[in-house]
Each structure stands twice: as C-alpha cells, then as structure tokens.
Motif scaffolding. Structure first.
Motif, short mmCIF file in Angstrom:
data_model
loop_
_atom_site.label_atom_id
_atom_site.label_comp_id
_atom_site.label_asym_id
_atom_site.label_seq_id
_atom_site.Cartn_x
_atom_site.Cartn_y
_atom_site.Cartn_z
N VAL A 74 0.71 -1.05 0.07
CA VAL A 74 0.22 -0.19 -0.01
C VAL A 74 0.51 1.19 0.04
O VAL A 74 0.85 2.14 -1.05
CB VAL A 74 -1.22 0.32 1.53
N LEU A 75 1.81 1.31 0.95
CA LEU A 75 2.81 2.52 1.33
C LEU A 75 3.33 2.49 -0.52
O LEU A 75 4.27 3.32 -1.38
CB LEU A 75 3.68 2.48 2.01
N GLY A 76 3.93 1.05 -1.41
CA GLY A 76 4.17 1.64 -2.83
C GLY A 76 3.48 2.37 -3.62
O GLY A 76 4.13 2.83 -4.86
N ARG A 77 1.95 2.45 -3.47
CA ARG A 77 1.18 2.83 -3.94
C ARG A 77 1.17 4.84 -4.08
O ARG A 77 0.81 5.03 -4.87
CB ARG A 77 0.41 3.09 -3.87
N VAL A 78 1.90 4.97 -2.32
CA VAL A 78 2.02 6.32 -2.33
C VAL A 78 2.85 6.86 -2.41
O VAL A 78 4.01 6.80 -2.77
CB VAL A 78 1.56 6.19 -0.20
N PRO A 79 3.72 8.25 -3.60
CA PRO A 79 4.22 8.92 -3.78
C PRO A 79 4.90 9.38 -2.44
O PRO A 79 4.19 9.33 -1.82
CB PRO A 79 3.64 10.07 -4.75
N PRO A 80 6.46 9.30 -2.59
CA PRO A 80 7.09 9.90 -1.57
C PRO A 80 6.81 11.41 -1.12
O PRO A 80 6.57 11.44 -0.05
CB PRO A 80 8.45 9.95 -2.00
N GLY A 81 6.66 12.39 -1.89
CA GLY A 81 6.18 13.34 -1.02
C GLY A 81 4.87 14.16 -1.14
O GLY A 81 4.84 14.18 0.09
N THR A 82 4.12 12.78 -1.25
CA THR A 82 2.65 12.95 -0.62
C THR A 82 2.71 12.61 1.14
O THR A 82 2.02 12.67 1.36
CB THR A 82 1.58 11.89 -1.17
N PHE A 83 3.52 11.46 1.13
CA PHE A 83 3.77 10.32 2.20
C PHE A 83 4.22 11.69 3.34
O PHE A 83 4.11 11.50 4.93
CB PHE A 83 4.48 9.33 1.97
N TYR A 84 5.65 12.30 2.68
CA TYR A 84 6.43 13.33 3.53
C TYR A 84 5.12 13.97 4.09
O TYR A 84 5.49 14.60 4.86
CB TYR A 84 7.44 13.52 2.68
N ARG A 85 4.17 14.76 2.94
CA ARG A 85 2.85 15.77 4.06
C ARG A 85 2.58 15.52 4.93
O ARG A 85 2.47 16.39 5.59
CB ARG A 85 2.93 15.85 1.80
N VAL A 86 2.37 13.75 4.43
CA VAL A 86 0.79 13.32 5.58
C VAL A 86 1.92 12.77 7.24
O VAL A 86 1.43 13.30 7.86
CB VAL A 86 0.52 12.07 5.47
N ALA A 87 3.26 12.65 6.95
CA ALA A 87 3.44 12.73 7.53
C ALA A 87 4.37 13.38 8.54
O ALA A 87 4.37 13.95 10.16
CB ALA A 87 4.87 12.01 8.29
N ASP A 88 4.56 14.93 7.69
CA ASP A 88 4.98 16.46 8.43
C ASP A 88 3.41 16.73 8.99
O ASP A 88 3.47 17.28 10.36
CB ASP A 88 5.60 17.20 7.64
N ALA A 89 2.43 16.50 8.65
CA ALA A 89 1.01 17.13 8.86
C ALA A 89 1.16 16.45 10.02
O ALA A 89 0.45 16.52 11.55
CB ALA A 89 0.44 16.80 8.07
N ALA A 90 0.79 15.20 10.11
CA ALA A 90 0.63 13.95 11.35
C ALA A 90 1.50 14.47 12.64
O ALA A 90 1.65 15.08 14.30
CB ALA A 90 1.59 12.65 11.45
N ARG A 91 2.73 15.02 12.22
CA ARG A 91 4.10 15.79 13.40
C ARG A 91 3.86 16.83 13.20
O ARG A 91 3.42 17.01 14.94
CB ARG A 91 5.11 16.03 12.68
N LEU A 92 3.29 17.52 13.26
CA LEU A 92 2.21 19.51 13.62
C LEU A 92 1.41 18.95 14.06
O LEU A 92 1.72 20.08 14.87
CB LEU A 92 2.79 19.52 12.26
#
Length: 158
Positions: A74-92
C-alpha cells in the motif's frame, strides 16, 4: 541438382539462466558478508535457529509478516512527496496536541456562531469530513479473505 539445406539458427539467450542468477546471488551474499553471517548464526548454536524457526512458524508471526507485506504494498502506491506531507502534518498535529489547550478558552455561543461563518474553517473541515466519510465507508466493507490477492489481482499459490 543439389538438395536445399535446412538451416535453423540457434537462438542466443538474452537473459541469464536460473543457475547463473543463483551463482550471482550467492556471490553477492558472499561479498557483502551476509553468507558468512548466516553460516555463523546457523553453526553457532542450533538452539537459536530452532527458536527462530519455531517463532516464525506461529500464526501470529505469519500474520505480522503478511501485515508488513500488505503495508509495504500500500505504501508503494503512495508517492514519496504525498507520504512526506502526511507524515509531517501528523507530526505538526501531534506537537500541537501536546502543547495543551490552557491558552484556548471556550468560544461560547458567539464564538461558535462566528465559526459557522468562517470560510477558512470550512475549507479546512470540508476535506477532513470527506476523508472521514471515505475512511468510514472503506472500514464498513468486509475484510477480504486474501488481502494480497485482492490488492495484486493475482491468485496466490498457497
């Protein structure tokens, strides 16, 4: 008159054979030291290998490995930029949650009414509500018997 000679050229292999690939794999494992490590682990103590094999053959370990595989697919289908945005938004968001809410008094009735007319709040809450709806609908579906097969579309051999 001479008879025609039937000539069929032999096809030249374009890909390495399975034996050549196996030789290459063993050589790579040897060069990286992984073959020696595996050999040392296996010969150091047979009890370690038995415990490892016994532990991996439990249903819980098999479920964990399948879950890791499904998460990786599933993570293989998520573009790295999108995953970074989600992870960073979760961190914030987590950082904001840990700051506490002492400095945010209750808005009261007028504050709630102003919030209803706040376009920025609705632009933020609208996609969040839609995402929660999609998540809820996806969670209400029954779980598949074979998740990997459903994801990949290929039948598994086992």
């Amino acid at each position: 008159m001479a008879e025609p000679v039937e000539y069929r050229p032999r096809p030249t292999p374009t890909e390495p054979s399975a034996y050549e690939e196996l030789d290459r794999l063993v050589q790579t494992l040897h060069e990286q030291g992984l073959l020696r490590l595996a050999n040392d682990l296996a010969s150091a103590n047979k009890g370690i290998v038995e415990i490892l094999v016994r532990g991996l053959s439990t249903p819980g370990a098999q479920n964990a490995l399948q879950n890791l595989g499904a998460a990786a697919m599933v993570l293989g289908r998520v573009p790295p930029g999108t995953f970074y945005r989600v992870a960073d938004a979760a961190r914030l968001a987590l950082a904001r949650l840990t700051e506490g809410s002492a400095d945010h008094p209750a808005p009261g009735v007028r504050g709630a009414y102003r919030l209803l007319n706040d376009d920025d709040a609705w632009r933020t809450l609208g996609p969040l509500a839609e995402a929660l709806g999609v998540f809820g609908r996806a969670m209400s579906r029954p779980p598949p018997e074979r998740p990997i097969t459903e994801y990949s579309g290929k039948e598994s051999e086992a």
